[in-house]
Write an enzyme that holds these catalytic residues in place. Structure first.
Site, PDB file in Angstrom:
ATOM      1  CD  GLU A  37      10.141 -31.496 -18.577  1.00  0.00           C
ATOM      2  OE1 GLU A  37       9.585 -31.105 -19.694  1.00  0.00           O
ATOM      3  OE2 GLU A  37       9.783 -32.502 -18.010  1.00  0.00           O
ATOM      4  CB  ALA A  38      15.561 -30.065 -20.306  1.00  0.00           C
ATOM      5  CB  VAL A  61      21.363 -27.890 -20.050  1.00  0.00           C
ATOM      6  CG1 VAL A  61      22.162 -26.387 -20.135  1.00  0.00           C
ATOM      7  CG2 VAL A  61      20.108 -27.892 -19.455  1.00  0.00           C
ATOM      8  CG  ASP A  88      13.196 -27.306  -9.232  1.00  0.00           C
ATOM      9  OD1 ASP A  88      13.508 -27.690  -7.937  1.00  0.00           O
ATOM     10  OD2 ASP A  88      14.014 -27.980 -10.079  1.00  0.00           O
ATOM     11  CB  SER A 113      23.149 -29.908 -16.591  1.00  0.00           C
ATOM     12  OG  SER A 113      21.847 -30.036 -16.080  1.00  0.00           O
ATOM     13  CD  GLN A 114      21.327 -37.534 -18.900  1.00  0.00           C
ATOM     14  OE1 GLN A 114      20.691 -38.348 -19.628  1.00  0.00           O
ATOM     15  NE2 GLN A 114      22.536 -37.808 -18.441  1.00  0.00           N
ATOM     16  CE  LYS A 170      15.293 -26.494 -19.085  1.00  0.00           C
ATOM     17  NZ  LYS A 170      15.007 -25.802 -18.024  1.00  0.00           N
TER      18      LYS A 170
HETATM   19  N1  LIG Z   1      21.537 -19.600 -18.523  1.00  0.00           N
HETATM   20  C1  LIG Z   1      22.370 -20.363 -17.820  1.00  0.00           C
HETATM   21  N2  LIG Z   1      23.621 -20.024 -17.754  1.00  0.00           N
HETATM   22  C2  LIG Z   1      24.688 -20.882 -17.086  1.00  0.00           C
HETATM   23  N3  LIG Z   1      24.050 -21.986 -16.789  1.00  0.00           N
HETATM   24  C3  LIG Z   1      23.072 -22.639 -17.067  1.00  0.00           C
HETATM   25  C4  LIG Z   1      21.824 -21.576 -17.727  1.00  0.00           C
HETATM   26  N4  LIG Z   1      20.809 -22.385 -17.625  1.00  0.00           N
HETATM   27  C5  LIG Z   1      21.101 -23.532 -17.411  1.00  0.00           C
HETATM   28  N5  LIG Z   1      22.501 -23.661 -16.914  1.00  0.00           N
HETATM   29  C6  LIG Z   1      23.026 -24.653 -16.327  1.00  0.00           C
HETATM   30  O1  LIG Z   1      22.189 -26.143 -16.378  1.00  0.00           O
HETATM   31  C7  LIG Z   1      21.388 -26.606 -15.493  1.00  0.00           C
HETATM   32  C8  LIG Z   1      20.348 -27.172 -15.804  1.00  0.00           C
HETATM   33  O2  LIG Z   1      19.341 -26.337 -16.323  1.00  0.00           O
HETATM   34  P1  LIG Z   1      17.943 -26.410 -15.995  1.00  0.00           P
HETATM   35  O3  LIG Z   1      17.471 -27.507 -16.905  1.00  0.00           O
HETATM   36  O4  LIG Z   1      17.374 -25.225 -16.659  1.00  0.00           O
HETATM   37  O5  LIG Z   1      17.696 -26.458 -14.647  1.00  0.00           O
HETATM   38  C9  LIG Z   1      21.770 -25.587 -14.447  1.00  0.00           C
HETATM   39  O6  LIG Z   1      21.789 -26.295 -13.193  1.00  0.00           O
HETATM   40  C10 LIG Z   1      23.185 -24.858 -14.726  1.00  0.00           C
HETATM   41  O7  LIG Z   1      23.997 -25.459 -14.264  1.00  0.00           O
END
Ligand SMILES: Nc1ncnc2c1ncn2[C@@H]1O[C@H](COP(=O)(O)O)[C@@H](O)[C@H]1O
Lengths: 270, 174
Positions: free
Chosen positions: A27-28, A30, A167, A23-24, A55
């Protein structure tokens, strides 16, 4: 994604840690990996399926390097701190922290969730509801309503303990299947990048509104009943806290209604 | 002995041994400053995870920030602690006069391994450093006090308890 970010994170993690981008965001970014940052390999067992979340908040070129560093540190720290606090609160479900390197903007987390059957996608609330909104499925299956009630409970526990998510979208709610009962899903809240400690009803009202809008925009035909189930679960937490809980609940639901009206007005003008 | 290299820090080797029935803790204590090891009282170590999380913290601080103490081994004791008070960290996590169970930790640069091993120093029974062997020696009440865990926090498993310590280790002094 810019090759620069990938190079940067690969250099930081070294070639010993293979990563897969999942995921992109603004902010971050993943990634997942199957390498634990510090536990010896032979201690984890040879479960080759095990995954961890990385992350990473990449440096932003348009910011002054010093400001960028301090912002990254601040945000990574804030997210880590909130997750650590929430971990200790009974019945709240958030990912476990494995490591946090605030100087480089990197948090390692437990991987939650799974792939839903029939290519329905990753088990966040959005995909889960879509799966039950398909032809041939029962959108009001008791499993769905029970899960939404539990989602409400998680948000209720968060708010009752004076934390706000910031969020609260349906992608930031990950469902973890109960190991003892495959028809039971435990919602976990993820992404506390905008989370805060707050006792303000306004912040909580906005959280509820954001979630309601998210359900309405992607599952509109069933949204009313879905949102009702969420609010029931949410309310149950407060109702469990006697007189004081009821008072706070009323205050909060009134504010939620106000936020909603404001939102409606805005969309009528805009 | 468990010997490992953290993937992000391939320049360092980490060695950990666990001893039961240690008889010479007083002697070790007197020379602790000169010995290239961190001697940790096993009563405050719950899991491998807790110890290695501290090692990870030491290596990130060493690489990207700065060490707060004079040596990498005293830094290990500080890294285990939830506060940045160095004296407190030594008192709570370091070897005590009457310590009978010890975790001996060493971080060395690869290629600079010393010939001295924990076995040459500690008079006791070496057992494998793993969660099962830590289970009987850790003291939950002491750890609750040190890490200031709320009474309402009642995890169902040792792993659940360990996780709260890992969290504190990540956040110390930040
Ligand atoms: N602990 C986690 N376990 C599984 N998927 C995650 C987790 N944290 C983040 N993700 C995936 O990464 C995306 C972006 O993460 P975030 O930037 O924390 O919103 C999320 O929408 C999830 O699909």
């Amino acid at each position: 994604m810019s090759q620069k970010i990938v190079d940067k994170v690969s250099e930081y993690l070294t070639s010993n840690i293979p990563i897969k981008l999942i995921s992109q965001g603004a902010e971050a970014v993943v990634f997942t990996t199957n390498v634990h940052p510090y536990l010896p390999k032979d201690q984890i067992g040879d479960d080759s399926d095990v995954q961890y979340i990385i992350k990473y908040r990449p440096p932003k070129e348009y910011r002054h390097p010093d400001i960028d560093k301090s912002l990254t540190k601040h945000r990574t720290l804030s997210e880590t701190r909130i997750l650590a606090k929430l971990y200790q609160i009974k019945d709240i479900h958030v990912p476990k922290i494995i490591a946090s390197d605030v100087f480089n903007g990197c948090i390692w987390l437990e991987f939650l969730g799974e792939e839903l059957p029939n290519n329905a996608g990753f088990s966040n609330l959005k995909h889960f509801l879509w799966m039950y909104n398909k032809d041939g499925a029962n959108a009001y299956d008791p499993i769905v309503l029970r899960t939404l009630y539990e989602v409400g409970r998680q948000v209720g526990l968060l708010h009752w303990n004076d934390y706000c998510h910031g969020d609260l979208t349906t992608s930031n709610i990950v469902l973890v299947r109960d190991i003892h009962n495959e028809n039971s899903w435990q919602p976990h809240l993820i992404d506390f990048g905008l989370g805060s400690i707050s006792s303000m009803v306004e912040d909580k009202g906005v959280d509820l509104y954001v979630l309601e809008r998210a359900i309405l925009s992607t599952h509109s035909a069933y949204a009313e009943r879905y949102n009702k189930a969420i609010i029931e679960g949410f309310s149950s937490v407060y109702k469990n806290e006697g007189e004081a809980g009821l008072k706070k609940l009323n205050e909060l639901l009134n504010r939620f209604e106000e936020v909603r009206l404001r939102g409606r007005k805005r969309s009528m003008i805009g | 002995m468990v010997s490992t290299i953290l993937p992000q820090f391939p320049k360092f080797q980490v060695n950990v041994s666990l001893f039961h029935d240690v008889q010479n803790s007083e002697d070790i204590r007197l020379q602790v400053a000169e010995l290239p090891f961190a001697f940790v009282d096993a009563s405050v170590i719950v899991s491998q995870e807790q110890l290695f999380a501290a090692v990870y913290r030491v290596l990130t601080d060493l690489t990207y920030n700065k060490l707060r103490t004079k040596t990498i081994h005293s830094e290990c004791l500080l890294a285990l602690s939830p506060t940045s008070n160095i004296g407190e960290a030594f008192n709570r996590f370091g070897i005590q006069q009457g310590s009978t169970d010890l975790v001996v930790l060493q971080i060395v640069e690869v290629g600079q391994e010393s010939t001295e091993s924990a076995n040459d120093i500690v008079k006791g029974t070496e057992v494998e450093f793993n969660n099962d062997n830590l289970l009987h020696t850790y003291n939950e009440q002491t750890l609750r006090k040190i890490y200031k865990l709320d009474n309402s926090f009642q995890p169902k498993t040792t792993e659940g308890f360990s996780q709260a310590l890992v969290n504190a280790i990540q956040l110390r002094g930040l």
